[in-house]
Write an enzyme that holds these catalytic residues in place. Structure first.
Site, PDB file in Angstrom:
ATOM      1  N   ASP A   1     -36.205  -4.162 -10.889  1.00  0.00           N
ATOM      2  CA  ASP A   1     -36.828  -4.454  -9.600  1.00  0.00           C
ATOM      3  C   ASP A   1     -37.906  -3.439  -9.239  1.00  0.00           C
ATOM      4  OD1 ASP A   1     -34.994  -2.388  -9.290  1.00  0.00           O
ATOM      5  OD2 ASP A   1     -33.630  -3.527  -8.040  1.00  0.00           O
ATOM      6  N   ASP A  58     -23.102  -2.806  -0.834  1.00  0.00           N
ATOM      7  CA  ASP A  58     -22.744  -4.182  -0.463  1.00  0.00           C
ATOM      8  C   ASP A  58     -22.560  -5.079  -1.689  1.00  0.00           C
ATOM      9  OD1 ASP A  58     -25.343  -4.465  -1.324  1.00  0.00           O
ATOM     10  OD2 ASP A  58     -26.142  -5.250   0.555  1.00  0.00           O
ATOM     11  N   HIS A  67     -24.580  -5.528  -4.235  1.00  0.00           N
ATOM     12  CA  HIS A  67     -25.744  -6.197  -4.831  1.00  0.00           C
ATOM     13  C   HIS A  67     -26.076  -5.594  -6.192  1.00  0.00           C
ATOM     14  CE1 HIS A  67     -28.365  -3.054  -2.659  1.00  0.00           C
ATOM     15  NE2 HIS A  67     -28.687  -2.902  -3.929  1.00  0.00           N
ATOM     16  N   GLU A  98     -29.337  -9.339  -2.864  1.00  0.00           N
ATOM     17  CA  GLU A  98     -28.552  -9.042  -1.673  1.00  0.00           C
ATOM     18  C   GLU A  98     -27.502 -10.122  -1.430  1.00  0.00           C
ATOM     19  OE1 GLU A  98     -28.746  -6.243  -0.621  1.00  0.00           O
ATOM     20  OE2 GLU A  98     -30.735  -5.511  -0.092  1.00  0.00           O
TER      21      GLU A  98
HETATM   22  C1  GLP Z   1     -31.111  -0.066  -5.182  1.00  0.00           C
HETATM   23  C2  GLP Z   1     -31.482  -0.714  -6.502  1.00  0.00           C
HETATM   24  C3  GLP Z   1     -30.247  -1.134  -7.260  1.00  0.00           C
HETATM   25  C4  GLP Z   1     -29.272   0.021  -7.351  1.00  0.00           C
HETATM   26  C5  GLP Z   1     -28.904   0.438  -5.944  1.00  0.00           C
HETATM   27  C6  GLP Z   1     -27.854   1.504  -5.895  1.00  0.00           C
HETATM   28  O1  GLP Z   1     -30.748  -1.007  -4.243  1.00  0.00           O
HETATM   29  N1  GLP Z   1     -32.313  -1.844  -6.326  1.00  0.00           N
HETATM   30  O2  GLP Z   1     -30.619  -1.572  -8.547  1.00  0.00           O
HETATM   31  O3  GLP Z   1     -28.147  -0.367  -8.078  1.00  0.00           O
HETATM   32  O4  GLP Z   1     -30.084   0.886  -5.306  1.00  0.00           O
HETATM   33  O5  GLP Z   1     -28.381   2.781  -5.987  1.00  0.00           O
HETATM   34  P1  GLP Z   1     -27.545   4.090  -6.123  1.00  0.00           P
HETATM   35  O6  GLP Z   1     -27.162   4.190  -7.541  1.00  0.00           O
HETATM   36  O7  GLP Z   1     -28.484   5.155  -5.703  1.00  0.00           O
HETATM   37  O8  GLP Z   1     -26.374   3.960  -5.223  1.00  0.00           O
END
Ligand code: GLP
Length: 286
Positions: A68, A137, A139, A144
């Protein structure tokens, strides 16, 4: 299950190294990997860089597709996913820049950019291994809650919870967090031949429970991995806080049996067993 974020990262990095080396990629037949951002994969990338520096792994014939990217954030902004990937992994390894694919959230026609991305993945014959993290959440990528489990790469509005969670990267100021992103779909991730998900930390505990103890549900999009024929969740102790004790014991016990019978070192061997099975009554023939 592993003790902490570091042991989870070591495990996943070793696993990826095994997969790439077993695949024996060439320029004509590259290993196609899907990669995430976020804080969870940072330690994995650090370990992959070490393995590369030790000469145990090359990315010369690896093609990457990132999950993304924010919409409207300049590519060279320190919090863009372009910057993140080059900073934590890509500039430290031998992957040819032309093999790196990251969605461009600054084009005029975002929809065409998403279609181009999907088409390019197809051009390479699909993704061999998609590594992902999750949001609190549940995702995966930026899919989402409520995203279709068949979704493909598209523009997505970020949930308030995600904006809040990601504000830490923007000096804690939620007004600075982009509200839109381009993301591969749940269907895009699930089409990979293998999916590996990192789930660490107490703030992911509810999501982990929803993902593995309850049914497939578009409100916890990572739960779609339950239907994937080859998926792996690697979590740490903190992330198991909301699981039933029975669930934790169950997964620990099957891992223990696997270790005893096959050996932990063989986990990355696509089901092949290097030595004879340690079980007395298991027929050894094919
Ligand atoms: C963002 C990214 C996700 C990732 C998430 C969690 O939302 N788009 O791909 O998994 O962050 O990030 P973290 O590992 O910092 O909790």
């Amino acid at each position: 299950m592993r003790l902490d974020a570091q042991t989870v990262a070591d495990y996943i990095a070793e696993y990826i190294k095994e997969r790439i080396n077993q695949f024996k990629p060439t320029a004509e037949r590259p290993f196609v990997i899907g990669l995430p951002t976020g804080s969870s994969p940072i330690l994995v990338y650090k370990r992959l860089v070490e393995l590369y520096n030790d000469g145990k792994l090359s990315f010369k014939n690896v093609v990457s597709f990132n999950m993304d990217e924010y919409v409207g954030l300049p590519r060279d902004h320190p919090e863009s996913y372009h910057s993140f990937m080059w900073h934590h992994l890509l500039k430290h390894i031998d992957i040819p820049p032309e093999n790196v694919n990251i969605l461009d959230g600054n084009v005029d026609d975002l929809q065409s950019e998403c279609e181009r991305y999907e088409a390019k993945i197809q051009l390479y014959g699909g993704i061999e291994l998609f590594m992902g993290g999750i949001g609190p959440d549940g995702h995966i990528a930026f899919n989402e809650p409520g995203s279709s489990l068949q979704s493909r790469t598209r523009v997505k509005t970020l949930a308030y919870e995600t904006i809040l969670a990601n504000a830490r990267f923007f000096g804690g100021d939620i007004t600075k967090v982009p509200k839109l992103a381009l993301t591969v779909g749940v269907g895009t991730v699930m089409n990979a031949r293998e999916v590996v998900v990192i789930i660490t930390g107490a703030n992911k505990a509810i999501a982990l429970a929803k993902c593995i103890e309850e049914g497939v549900n578009h409100m916890w999009t990572v739960s779609a991995i339950q239907t994937h024929p080859r998926s792996l969740v690697v979590c740490d102790d903190d992330a198991t806080l909301e699981l039933h004790v029975k669930t934790v014991r169950y997964f620990k016990s099957i891992e223990q049996v696997q270790d005893e019978m096959i050996g932990r070192e063989n986990l990355g061997l696509y089901g092949q067993v290097a030595g004879p099975l340690k079980y007395k009554n298991v027929p050894s023939g094919n």
